[in-house]
Design an enzyme around this catalytic site. Structure first.
Site, PDB file in Angstrom:
ATOM      1  N   ASP A  58     -44.316  11.638 -44.042  1.00  0.00           N
ATOM      2  CA  ASP A  58     -43.887  11.661 -42.491  1.00  0.00           C
ATOM      3  C   ASP A  58     -42.323  11.919 -42.413  1.00  0.00           C
ATOM      4  O   ASP A  58     -41.491  11.175 -43.318  1.00  0.00           O
ATOM      5  CB  ASP A  58     -44.056  10.355 -41.872  1.00  0.00           C
ATOM      6  CG  ASP A  58     -43.457  10.039 -40.586  1.00  0.00           C
ATOM      7  OD1 ASP A  58     -44.319  10.675 -39.576  1.00  0.00           O
ATOM      8  OD2 ASP A  58     -42.057   9.707 -40.388  1.00  0.00           O
ATOM      9  N   TYR A  63     -33.889  13.470 -39.581  1.00  0.00           N
ATOM     10  CA  TYR A  63     -33.550  12.733 -40.963  1.00  0.00           C
ATOM     11  C   TYR A  63     -32.836  13.408 -41.793  1.00  0.00           C
ATOM     12  O   TYR A  63     -32.184  12.913 -42.761  1.00  0.00           O
ATOM     13  CB  TYR A  63     -35.061  12.176 -41.500  1.00  0.00           C
ATOM     14  CG  TYR A  63     -35.852  11.507 -40.850  1.00  0.00           C
ATOM     15  CD1 TYR A  63     -35.391  10.855 -39.761  1.00  0.00           C
ATOM     16  CD2 TYR A  63     -37.261  11.240 -41.149  1.00  0.00           C
ATOM     17  CE1 TYR A  63     -36.381  10.079 -38.751  1.00  0.00           C
ATOM     18  CE2 TYR A  63     -38.111  10.616 -40.351  1.00  0.00           C
ATOM     19  CZ  TYR A  63     -37.894   9.993 -39.265  1.00  0.00           C
ATOM     20  OH  TYR A  63     -38.625   9.267 -38.300  1.00  0.00           O
ATOM     21  N   LYS A  91     -41.327  16.137 -36.581  1.00  0.00           N
ATOM     22  CA  LYS A  91     -41.023  15.549 -35.257  1.00  0.00           C
ATOM     23  C   LYS A  91     -40.202  16.426 -34.647  1.00  0.00           C
ATOM     24  O   LYS A  91     -38.879  16.884 -35.049  1.00  0.00           O
ATOM     25  CB  LYS A  91     -40.840  14.458 -35.284  1.00  0.00           C
ATOM     26  CG  LYS A  91     -41.546  13.343 -36.089  1.00  0.00           C
ATOM     27  CD  LYS A  91     -41.160  11.797 -35.936  1.00  0.00           C
ATOM     28  CE  LYS A  91     -41.924  11.226 -37.017  1.00  0.00           C
ATOM     29  NZ  LYS A  91     -41.036  11.023 -38.115  1.00  0.00           N
ATOM     30  N   HIS A 124     -40.714  13.502 -30.739  1.00  0.00           N
ATOM     31  CA  HIS A 124     -40.070  12.067 -31.498  1.00  0.00           C
ATOM     32  C   HIS A 124     -39.723  11.031 -30.342  1.00  0.00           C
ATOM     33  O   HIS A 124     -39.964  10.113 -30.875  1.00  0.00           O
ATOM     34  CB  HIS A 124     -38.766  12.553 -32.325  1.00  0.00           C
ATOM     35  CG  HIS A 124     -38.482  11.770 -33.391  1.00  0.00           C
ATOM     36  ND1 HIS A 124     -37.803  12.387 -34.403  1.00  0.00           N
ATOM     37  CD2 HIS A 124     -38.690  10.532 -33.603  1.00  0.00           C
ATOM     38  CE1 HIS A 124     -37.621  11.295 -35.343  1.00  0.00           C
ATOM     39  NE2 HIS A 124     -38.185  10.220 -34.790  1.00  0.00           N
TER      40      HIS A 124
END
Ligand code: NDP
Length: 323
Positions: A58, A63, A91, A124
């Protein structure tokens, strides 16, 4: 004396995947990568896949580590793992939540990951921020979110075979209802916070009714809560003879939910995968589903709250009162 129920081998294989409405399968367990440092995530991804049998990673653009995740994936492919056996989720970030930015955002993610397609691409958060938005945003930086326009662009990504499934994250029941009423390709997945201290029953029940698969994020309560010492978790862990982490992950899978615990530690990555050879008895499932304090660890205030005085009302409206 441990009282877990052992699963037969073919039962555990069957349990390792859930089938999405598209007919594609999503692994019941994946590796989360939020807050995984860029200098360790490559090895974490490689170890998870090659040494521990993970088949789902994931990721997300926000990130800040998709390049390193991509390097870990490439190492796994070089070791003989086939691309089609790995399920990769990414996302669309909230600063790209306008129709014209959807395709460029996916192109960046694909290039960073070094992939030709992702298996699942999620909105997201149902939020749109201007490019220059601060964290938390100021008034005027939170823009209207064009759910239908953005979703239409997501649908095109499926038609162009750049993503196999599309879905959402952090969507409430009302937002899902609106999307279902205004989409051609329905969302396969809603990825939401879920653990014993945030059961999220309303969203789970609605998604089950509408055939939207739920993936649980922060399954261990994230790094900010200490669910490992919650009475219900400890009691079940001692009774069943499994670690608190294994219990929390297994509880989710038995609820019909896939999950994506994050760890950068080799031993904990391995531990979190040891959830397919036992079953939590019904009475302990109920006990884990009765933790009295229910609270989100991740209400997303830093993404939408534009003034401290209005914080409560903004969050209440965003989450339809479920906080
Ligand atoms: P988790 O609930 O997965 O908890 C991660 C924390 O638990 C880390 O500090 C990790 O430390 C520790 N940990 C992991 N395994 C164990 C274990 N067996 N025993 C003890 N400690 C353990 O939190 P996340 O919030 O990271 O959620 C998981 C993933 O979900 C994210 O990484 C991300 O991919 C996704 N996510 C999605 C969101 C969304 O909006 N869609 C929001 C939040 C998360 P260590 O690394 O040192 O092991």
């Amino acid at each position: 004396m441990a009282q877990s129920q052992q699963l037969k081998k073919d039962e555990s294989v069957e349990e390792a995947y859930f089938t999405l409405r598209s007919g594609h399968r999503i692994p019941a367990l994946g590796l989360g990568t939020w807050k995984a440092e860029t200098n360790v995530v490559r090895d974490a991804v490689y170890n998870a896949i090659v040494e521990c049998g993970y088949r789902h990673i994931d990721c997300a653009h926000i990130y800040g580590n998709e390049k390193e995740v991509g390097e870990g994936l490439q190492m796994a492919f070089d070791a003989g793992i086939k691309r089609e056996d790995i399920f990769v989720t990414s996302k669309l970030w909230i600063k790209s939540c306008v129709p014209e930015k959807v395709r460029p955002a996916l192109d960046t993610t694909l290039s960073d990951l070094g992939l030709k397609y992702v298996d699942l691409y999620l909105i997201h958060w149902p939020i749109c921020l201007s490019e220059d938005a601060s964290s938390p945003p100021k008034k005027g930086q939170v823009l209207p979110f064009d759910t239908v326009g953005v979703w239409r662009e997501m649908e095109k990504l499926v038609e162009q075979k750049l993503v196999r499934d599309i879905g959402v994250s952090n969507f409430t029941v009302k937002k899902l209802e609106h999307l279902l009423a205004n989409s051609t390709i329905k969302p396969s997945v809603n990825q939401v916070e879920m653990h014993p201290s945030w059961r999220n029953d309303n969203v789970l029940n609605y998604c089950k009714k509408e055939n939207i698969h739920v993936t649980a994020y922060s399954p261990l309560g994230s790094s900010s809560t200490d669910l490992f010492h919650a009475e219900e978790v400890i009691q079940t862990s001692e009774k069943v003879g499994k670690t608190p982490g294994e219990i929390m992950i297994r509880w989710l899978i038995q609820r019909g939910v896939s999950t994506i615990p994050k760890s950068s530690n080799k031993e904990r990555i391995k531990e979190n995968m040891r959830v397919f050879d036992f079953k939590i008895p019904d009475e302990d499932m109920q006990k884990l589903s009765s933790v009295p304090t229910q609270k989100r660890t991740n209400p997303g205030g830093e993404l939408i709250v534009t003034s401290e005085e209005e914080k409560e009302s903004i969050l209440r409206e965003f989450w339809e009162g479920e906080l």
